[in-house]
Design a protein around this motif. Structure first.
Motif, PDB file in Angstrom:
ATOM      1  N   ASP A   4      73.017  23.164  24.030  1.00 38.51           N
ATOM      2  CA  ASP A   4      73.987  22.484  24.833  1.00 38.51           C
ATOM      3  C   ASP A   4      73.554  22.842  26.284  1.00 38.51           C
ATOM      4  O   ASP A   4      72.880  24.032  26.655  1.00 38.51           O
ATOM      5  N   VAL A   5      73.656  21.769  27.306  1.00 34.39           N
ATOM      6  CA  VAL A   5      73.148  22.285  28.592  1.00 34.39           C
ATOM      7  C   VAL A   5      73.807  23.402  29.190  1.00 34.39           C
ATOM      8  O   VAL A   5      73.333  24.161  30.238  1.00 34.39           O
ATOM      9  N   ASN A   6      75.038  23.716  28.889  1.00 33.95           N
ATOM     10  CA  ASN A   6      75.605  24.759  29.417  1.00 33.95           C
ATOM     11  C   ASN A   6      75.739  26.174  28.786  1.00 33.95           C
ATOM     12  O   ASN A   6      76.279  27.311  29.157  1.00 33.95           O
ATOM     13  N   GLN A   7      75.038  26.107  27.557  1.00 35.10           N
ATOM     14  CA  GLN A   7      74.908  27.651  26.839  1.00 35.10           C
ATOM     15  C   GLN A   7      73.919  28.562  27.347  1.00 35.10           C
ATOM     16  O   GLN A   7      73.014  28.348  27.966  1.00 35.10           O
ATOM     17  N   ASP A  15      71.951  15.509  36.588  1.00 38.16           N
ATOM     18  CA  ASP A  15      71.251  16.588  37.326  1.00 38.16           C
ATOM     19  C   ASP A  15      71.244  17.792  36.754  1.00 38.16           C
ATOM     20  O   ASP A  15      70.312  18.873  37.066  1.00 38.16           O
ATOM     21  N   ALA A  16      72.293  18.236  36.223  1.00 37.40           N
ATOM     22  CA  ALA A  16      72.483  19.655  35.612  1.00 37.40           C
ATOM     23  C   ALA A  16      71.453  19.540  34.264  1.00 37.40           C
ATOM     24  O   ALA A  16      71.046  20.724  34.119  1.00 37.40           O
ATOM     25  N   LEU A  17      71.310  18.498  33.652  1.00 38.14           N
ATOM     26  CA  LEU A  17      70.503  18.513  32.408  1.00 38.14           C
ATOM     27  C   LEU A  17      69.006  18.765  32.939  1.00 38.14           C
ATOM     28  O   LEU A  17      68.359  19.336  32.507  1.00 38.14           O
ATOM     29  N   VAL A  36      66.404  21.811  31.918  1.00 35.58           N
ATOM     30  CA  VAL A  36      65.218  21.655  31.437  1.00 35.58           C
ATOM     31  C   VAL A  36      64.195  22.523  32.247  1.00 35.58           C
ATOM     32  O   VAL A  36      63.195  23.026  31.282  1.00 35.58           O
ATOM     33  N   ASP A  37      64.109  22.395  33.321  1.00 38.18           N
ATOM     34  CA  ASP A  37      63.409  23.075  34.349  1.00 38.18           C
ATOM     35  C   ASP A  37      63.458  24.618  34.136  1.00 38.18           C
ATOM     36  O   ASP A  37      62.421  25.435  33.801  1.00 38.18           O
TER      37      ASP A  37
END
Length: 278
Positions: free
Chosen positions: A11-14, A66-68, A72-73
């Motif tokens: 998940d993007v926030n984990q 943007d958060a995604l 990824v970076d």
């Protein structure tokens, strides 16, 4: 052949905990890591909403994307520092499409990792497990919190009921079991009828595995009225199993979710890593 590609769904926030587990496993097997970073999108507003709702939704989508991109970076830097072969991709689906996209990506990996952080993610966990297990034709590796996963196990518990699902799981784990010190073919209250396990439960799978050089111990255990999952989990602890190999969802997913079942209990409560196939 050992697994050579591993998919990690995050998940993007984990946190990076699941990724670190995936990196360690890939280093152990000299395998490639595929990371799929997922952010779940909200459905667009419909109906008679107040003026401005659509603008709020569009702004939220842009912030999510943007958060995604930032995540990824971060992950690309993480895997680069780990010095392993890796590819990082991202998806921004609505909830209804998430499982399908994960399953489609999992078709191009040998196994999908379901780590402890993902197991704790109520929004994404079911989509990841269902998508990878039912839509990929590949197994999943479930890694509970505080467990020590390895794909070079010394002691394996193979949960056996002569069903198609556990047959598939046994075949997927064949190379790992062939190098293990011992493999316990474990049956709970085996049915000795001709249409179930036969007169000598476990003999058929034991003979098959022995032809592949697997060191087999057949354990036929009574449940004593306890749930099958409880007996399996305790037996895994008693024999010091590094890995449980089992079929997933011998009954329908709907039935297991309503009434409970072995698969659901094992996913929810096992302390030992599990390789599961359907």
């Amino acid at each position: 052949m050992y697994f050579k590609t591993l998919l990690s769904v995050v998940d993007v926030n984990q946190s990076n905990d699941d990724l670190n587990v995936a990196i360690d496993l890939c280093s152990e097997l000299n395998a490639q890591l595929s990371v799929m970073v997922v952010a779940l999108a909200e459905l667009p507003p419909i109906g008679d909403y107040p003026i401005g709702t659509a603008d709020v939704w569009l702004k939220q989508r842009q912030e999510d994307q943007d958060a995604l991109a930032r995540r990824v970076d971060e992950i690309e830097f993480l895997v680069q520092d780990a010095d392993i072969s890796a590819a990082v991709t991202d998806e921004y689906p609505e909830m209804a499409r998430a499982g399908h996209l994960i399953g489609r990506r999992a078709r191009y990996a040998d196994v999908t990792l379901i780590g402890a952080d993902l197991l704790a993610n109520e929004g994404l966990r079911t989509k990841a497990i269902d998508g990878a297990l039912f839509e990929s034709g590949r197994p999943i590796l479930i890694v509970p919190k505080d467990s020590k996963p390895t794909l070079k196990p010394k002691c394996v518990l193979l949960a056996w009921d002569s069903g198609v699902e556990c047959t598939r799981a046994a075949r997927e784990a064949l190379d790992f079991m062939a190098t293990a010190t011992e493999v316990h073919v474990t049956m709970i209250d085996p049915d000795t009828s001709s249409i179930a396990n036969g007169a000598e439960p476990g003999a058929d799978i034991a003979a098959y595995l022995a032809h592949h050089g697997v060191k087999i111990i057949v354990d036929r255990l009574p449940s004593g009225g306890d749930p099958i999952a409880t007996v399996l989990k305790q037996h895994a602890i008693d024999i010091g199993a590094d890995l449980i190999v089992m079929g997933g969802y011998g009954h329908s997913r709907l039935r297991e979710r309503i009434f409970g079942g072995v698969t659901k209990s094992m996913i929810d409560e096992s302390d030992v890593p599990m390789l599961m196939a359907h």
